[in-house]
Design a protein around this motif. Structure first.
Motif, PDB file in Angstrom:
ATOM      1  N   GLN A  54       0.960  -1.351   0.156  1.00 26.64           N
ATOM      2  CA  GLN A  54      -0.074  -0.005   0.110  1.00 26.64           C
ATOM      3  C   GLN A  54       0.778   1.271  -0.057  1.00 26.64           C
ATOM      4  OE1 GLN A  54      -2.461  -0.845   3.471  1.00 26.64           O
ATOM      5  NE2 GLN A  54      -4.119  -1.667   2.288  1.00 26.64           N
ATOM      6  N   ILE A  55       2.043   1.058   0.786  1.00 24.52           N
ATOM      7  CA  ILE A  55       2.840   2.322   0.731  1.00 24.52           C
ATOM      8  C   ILE A  55       3.502   2.563  -0.595  1.00 24.52           C
ATOM      9  CG2 ILE A  55       5.013   3.361   1.851  1.00 24.52           C
ATOM     10  CD1 ILE A  55       4.179   2.020   4.371  1.00 24.52           C
ATOM     11  N   SER A  56       3.804   1.719  -1.319  1.00 26.42           N
ATOM     12  CA  SER A  56       4.575   1.515  -2.549  1.00 26.42           C
ATOM     13  C   SER A  56       3.473   2.095  -3.526  1.00 26.42           C
ATOM     14  CB  SER A  56       4.997   0.409  -3.048  1.00 26.42           C
ATOM     15  OG  SER A  56       5.874  -0.177  -1.937  1.00 26.42           O
ATOM     16  N   ILE A  57       2.400   1.424  -3.457  1.00 24.79           N
ATOM     17  CA  ILE A  57       1.053   1.946  -4.476  1.00 24.79           C
ATOM     18  C   ILE A  57       0.802   3.324  -4.343  1.00 24.79           C
ATOM     19  CG2 ILE A  57      -1.044   1.682  -5.292  1.00 24.79           C
ATOM     20  CD1 ILE A  57       0.827  -0.484  -6.153  1.00 24.79           C
ATOM     21  N   ALA A  58       0.815   4.105  -3.172  1.00 22.02           N
ATOM     22  CA  ALA A  58       0.337   5.418  -2.703  1.00 22.02           C
ATOM     23  C   ALA A  58       1.568   6.248  -3.244  1.00 22.02           C
ATOM     24  CB  ALA A  58       0.360   5.357  -1.297  1.00 22.02           C
ATOM     25  N   ARG A  59       2.910   5.996  -3.113  1.00 22.49           N
ATOM     26  CA  ARG A  59       3.855   6.837  -3.333  1.00 22.49           C
ATOM     27  C   ARG A  59       3.963   6.937  -4.885  1.00 22.49           C
ATOM     28  NH1 ARG A  59       9.600   5.796  -0.586  1.00 22.49           N
ATOM     29  NH2 ARG A  59      10.038   7.751  -1.515  1.00 22.49           N
ATOM     30  N   PHE A  60       3.696   5.634  -5.745  1.00 22.51           N
ATOM     31  CA  PHE A  60       3.824   5.647  -7.070  1.00 22.51           C
ATOM     32  C   PHE A  60       2.504   6.370  -7.659  1.00 22.51           C
ATOM     33  CE2 PHE A  60       1.079   3.870 -10.631  1.00 22.51           C
ATOM     34  CZ  PHE A  60       1.776   4.160 -11.618  1.00 22.51           C
ATOM     35  N   SER A  61       1.244   6.264  -6.980  1.00 21.97           N
ATOM     36  CA  SER A  61       0.143   7.144  -7.577  1.00 21.97           C
ATOM     37  C   SER A  61       0.433   8.707  -7.382  1.00 21.97           C
ATOM     38  CB  SER A  61      -1.246   6.670  -6.889  1.00 21.97           C
ATOM     39  OG  SER A  61      -1.206   5.316  -7.095  1.00 21.97           O
ATOM     40  N   LYS A  62       0.955   9.139  -6.127  1.00 21.53           N
ATOM     41  CA  LYS A  62       1.111  10.370  -6.026  1.00 21.53           C
ATOM     42  C   LYS A  62       2.100  11.177  -6.801  1.00 21.53           C
ATOM     43  CE  LYS A  62       0.957  11.964  -1.863  1.00 21.53           C
ATOM     44  NZ  LYS A  62       1.024  12.182  -0.337  1.00 21.53           N
ATOM     45  N   HIS A  63       3.321  10.400  -7.061  1.00 22.62           N
ATOM     46  CA  HIS A  63       4.225  11.067  -8.094  1.00 22.62           C
ATOM     47  C   HIS A  63       4.182  10.795  -9.243  1.00 22.62           C
ATOM     48  CE1 HIS A  63       6.441  10.392  -3.957  1.00 22.62           C
ATOM     49  NE2 HIS A  63       7.016  11.486  -4.319  1.00 22.62           N
ATOM     50  N   PHE A  64       3.455   9.919  -9.761  1.00 22.29           N
ATOM     51  CA  PHE A  64       3.103   9.760 -11.162  1.00 22.29           C
ATOM     52  C   PHE A  64       2.009  10.710 -11.543  1.00 22.29           C
ATOM     53  CE2 PHE A  64       1.108   7.472 -14.637  1.00 22.29           C
ATOM     54  CZ  PHE A  64       1.906   7.542 -15.607  1.00 22.29           C
ATOM     55  N   ALA A  65       0.975  11.052 -10.737  1.00 26.75           N
ATOM     56  CA  ALA A  65      -0.092  11.909 -10.989  1.00 26.75           C
ATOM     57  C   ALA A  65       0.705  13.227 -11.214  1.00 26.75           C
ATOM     58  CB  ALA A  65      -1.044  11.787  -9.764  1.00 26.75           C
ATOM     59  N   MET A  66       1.705  13.656 -10.359  1.00 26.82           N
ATOM     60  CA  MET A  66       2.358  15.012 -10.402  1.00 26.82           C
ATOM     61  C   MET A  66       3.061  15.018 -11.691  1.00 26.82           C
ATOM     62  SD  MET A  66       4.770  16.640  -7.626  1.00 26.82           S
ATOM     63  CE  MET A  66       5.150  18.478  -7.770  1.00 26.82           C
ATOM     64  N   MET A  67       3.823  14.168 -12.164  1.00 26.93           N
ATOM     65  CA  MET A  67       4.379  14.159 -13.360  1.00 26.93           C
ATOM     66  C   MET A  67       3.597  14.324 -14.474  1.00 26.93           C
ATOM     67  SD  MET A  67       7.799  11.560 -12.494  1.00 26.93           S
ATOM     68  CE  MET A  67       6.833  10.156 -11.817  1.00 26.93           C
ATOM     69  N   VAL A  68       2.411  13.485 -14.471  1.00 26.70           N
ATOM     70  CA  VAL A  68       1.468  13.462 -15.537  1.00 26.70           C
ATOM     71  C   VAL A  68       1.015  15.059 -15.728  1.00 26.70           C
ATOM     72  CG1 VAL A  68      -0.593  12.755 -16.573  1.00 26.70           C
ATOM     73  CG2 VAL A  68       0.915  11.226 -15.578  1.00 26.70           C
ATOM     74  N   ARG A  69       0.500  15.463 -14.285  1.00 24.24           N
ATOM     75  CA  ARG A  69      -0.084  16.890 -14.575  1.00 24.24           C
ATOM     76  C   ARG A  69       1.155  17.789 -14.947  1.00 24.24           C
ATOM     77  NH1 ARG A  69      -1.970  17.001  -9.798  1.00 24.24           N
ATOM     78  NH2 ARG A  69      -4.066  17.139 -10.256  1.00 24.24           N
ATOM     79  N   GLY A  70       2.346  17.751 -14.634  1.00 22.33           N
ATOM     80  CA  GLY A  70       3.259  18.466 -14.910  1.00 22.33           C
ATOM     81  C   GLY A  70       3.557  18.426 -16.439  1.00 22.33           C
ATOM     82  N   GLY A  71       3.347  17.368 -17.091  1.00 21.46           N
ATOM     83  CA  GLY A  71       3.588  17.381 -18.472  1.00 21.46           C
ATOM     84  C   GLY A  71       4.634  16.438 -18.781  1.00 21.46           C
ATOM     85  N   VAL A  78      -3.087   2.772   5.122  1.00 23.62           N
ATOM     86  CA  VAL A  78      -1.593   2.715   5.934  1.00 23.62           C
ATOM     87  C   VAL A  78      -1.717   3.204   7.149  1.00 23.62           C
ATOM     88  CG1 VAL A  78       0.903   3.263   5.647  1.00 23.62           C
ATOM     89  CG2 VAL A  78      -0.022   2.553   3.459  1.00 23.62           C
ATOM     90  N   GLU A  79      -2.124   4.540   7.188  1.00 24.15           N
ATOM     91  CA  GLU A  79      -2.189   4.907   8.630  1.00 24.15           C
ATOM     92  C   GLU A  79      -3.007   4.170   9.406  1.00 24.15           C
ATOM     93  OE1 GLU A  79      -3.213   9.169   8.764  1.00 24.15           O
ATOM     94  OE2 GLU A  79      -1.739   9.512   7.004  1.00 24.15           O
ATOM     95  N   ILE A 107      -1.125   0.636  10.349  1.00 24.87           N
ATOM     96  CA  ILE A 107      -0.296   0.861  11.162  1.00 24.87           C
ATOM     97  C   ILE A 107      -0.641   1.059  12.631  1.00 24.87           C
ATOM     98  CG2 ILE A 107       1.918   2.325  11.692  1.00 24.87           C
ATOM     99  CD1 ILE A 107       2.481   2.562   8.618  1.00 24.87           C
ATOM    100  N   THR A 108      -1.376   1.879  12.527  1.00 27.12           N
ATOM    101  CA  THR A 108      -2.008   1.990  14.121  1.00 27.12           C
ATOM    102  C   THR A 108      -2.701   1.009  14.826  1.00 27.12           C
ATOM    103  OG1 THR A 108      -2.638   4.527  13.319  1.00 27.12           O
ATOM    104  CG2 THR A 108      -3.623   3.557  15.282  1.00 27.12           C
ATOM    105  N   ILE A 109      -3.255   0.163  13.935  1.00 26.05           N
ATOM    106  CA  ILE A 109      -3.709  -1.035  14.594  1.00 26.05           C
ATOM    107  C   ILE A 109      -2.934  -2.058  15.081  1.00 26.05           C
ATOM    108  CG2 ILE A 109      -5.181  -3.014  14.169  1.00 26.05           C
ATOM    109  CD1 ILE A 109      -7.004  -1.183  12.294  1.00 26.05           C
ATOM    110  N   ALA A 110      -1.778  -2.058  13.783  1.00 28.23           N
ATOM    111  CA  ALA A 110      -0.711  -3.089  13.971  1.00 28.23           C
ATOM    112  C   ALA A 110       0.105  -2.769  15.135  1.00 28.23           C
ATOM    113  CB  ALA A 110       0.133  -3.271  13.051  1.00 28.23           C
ATOM    114  N   THR A 111       0.403  -1.399  15.501  1.00 27.93           N
ATOM    115  CA  THR A 111       0.867  -0.819  16.906  1.00 27.93           C
ATOM    116  C   THR A 111       0.418  -1.153  18.026  1.00 27.93           C
ATOM    117  OG1 THR A 111       1.996   0.918  15.186  1.00 27.93           O
ATOM    118  CG2 THR A 111       2.305   1.056  17.729  1.00 27.93           C
ATOM    119  N   ALA A 112      -0.985  -0.957  18.040  1.00 29.91           N
ATOM    120  CA  ALA A 112      -1.470  -1.232  19.233  1.00 29.91           C
ATOM    121  C   ALA A 112      -1.991  -2.623  19.521  1.00 29.91           C
ATOM    122  CB  ALA A 112      -3.081  -0.916  18.793  1.00 29.91           C
ATOM    123  N   LEU A 113      -1.683  -3.755  18.601  1.00 29.96           N
ATOM    124  CA  LEU A 113      -1.330  -5.116  18.928  1.00 29.96           C
ATOM    125  C   LEU A 113      -0.069  -5.355  19.118  1.00 29.96           C
ATOM    126  CD1 LEU A 113      -3.708  -6.361  15.882  1.00 29.96           C
ATOM    127  CD2 LEU A 113      -4.470  -5.972  18.277  1.00 29.96           C
TER     128      LEU A 113
END
Length: 356
Positions: free
Chosen positions: A219-236, A314-315, A318-324
């Motif tokens: 999920q972290i990897s997909i989130a990073r990919f989606s966010k940065h790829f979106a920015m690059m597509v918008r930036g041309g 992800v948040e 991680i919160t649930i995993a940490t609590a456990l």
């Protein structure tokens, strides 16, 4: 120092947070109408990070020699991520430097905020584990040997638990040099194996296969990919170049190889969604949302929604995993400390009962 001789400089490596602050300052200055070169010189005068200041001085000198901002950044090696260089290069060609710097700063701030939030969530379990390790080391090397000396002077029959704990403790202390050498060799062998392409790929594959944690890493990897790829597509930035840069950002060789394979299919004429769908590592949600974004012509906005969704997951995970994890760590190390304490006090209770 120009502009402020009393300025106190910080040295050390350049962290993502330092770059985030720099690009935010550049975005504010350029959006206020200050020319790029003058904005950079003004930031250099007040820069408190010595290493980054030296880098920016070199960038400013290259600008004065006629180089573009993207060229000067690219010549600084790995200081500026490829994402930043590609977006600035596209902005120079399109004349959208002010907006691109603002978007880049915002994107880096969100990425850094998520990373800090994850670190803060994991800080307490790490502290608890470290505290118990210190307690165990103190008992192993200082407390238990003293009780061993005391009990060895008496002829009393020690309980089985005490004999086992004392025997293991004596073995650990007696072979501490060999154990340290073996540990160092194992760590060195692991680091060498991890530095190889095959080792890195196998390690990242194991990470994705881990129960619970593998899902979060994906999920972290997909989130990073989606966010940065979106920015690059918008930036041309061209799709193929954007995917190549995004592949290096996800920091997982399995997903990186899948993105590069999808890039090859796109260069052969396939659309983005179907190219991603051919790679099993990508979830259906991502493929479906990319397909919708392509069809509607709103791919950047759709990818940003995907990134926000996965970051939220992800948040929460991680919160649930940490609590456990916290009570598991406490119970585990507490049980070990309890065994050590019992091994010491059982002979005392036995000797006291014999005295009665």
């Amino acid at each position: 120092l120009p502009g402020n001789a009393a300025l106190r400089l910080r040295s050390g490596r350049i962290r993502p947070r330092d770059l985030t602050t720099f690009f935010r300052q550049m975005a504010v200055s350029v959006n206020a109408g200050l020319p790029l070169r003058e904005s950079l010189e003004a930031i250099i005068e007040d820069m408190e990070h010595a290493s980054l200041r030296r880098v920016l001085v070199r960038v400013s000198e290259k600008l004065n020699q006629g180089a573009s901002f993207s060229q000067a950044m690219a010549e600084e090696g790995k200081v500026f991520p490829n994402l930043c260089v590609a977006l600035v290069r596209t902005a120079e060609e399109a004349g959208t430097m002010a907006k691109t710097l603002d978007d880049l700063a915002t994107n880096l701030e969100k990425t850094d905020a998520l990373a800090r939030k994850i670190r803060s969530i994991m800080a307490y379990p790490a502290f608890v584990a470290g505290f118990f390790v210190i307690v165990m080391l103190i008992m192993t090397f200082f407390i238990l040997p003293q009780f061993q000396d005391i009990f060895s002077e008496s002829d009393a029959q020690l309980p089985l638990l005490t004999r086992v704990v004392f025997g293991v403790n004596k073995f650990i202390i007696g072979h501490v040099i060999v154990e340290a050498v073996v540990l160092v060799l194992l760590i060195a062998a692991f680091l060498v194996w991890r530095s190889t392409a095959a080792g890195r790929l196998q390690l990242d594959r194991l990470k994705l296969a881990m129960p619970g944690f593998g899902v979060v890493i994906r999920q972290i990897s997909i989130a990073r990919f989606s966010k940065h790829f979106a920015m690059m597509v918008r930036g041309g930035v061209p799709i193929a170049a954007g995917l190549e840069i995004a592949a290096a950002i996800v920091v997982n060789k399995v997903i990186e190889n899948a993105l590069l394979a999808a890039r090859e299919n796109i260069m052969l004429g396939s659309d983005i969604a179907s190219s991603l769908a051919r790679q099993e590592v990508f979830p259906r949600l991502l493929v479906r949302m990319v397909s919708i974004g392509e069809a509607s012509g709103r791919l950047p906005e759709t990818l940003e929604k995907v990134a926000e969704s996965y970051e939220s997951q992800v948040e929460g995970a991680i919160t649930i995993a940490t609590a456990l994890l916290e009570p598991v760590i406490i119970v585990f190390f507490g049980a070990i400390v309890l065994l050590l304490v019992l091994s010491v006090y059982l002979p005392v209770f036995t000797m006291a009962s014999h005295m009665k």
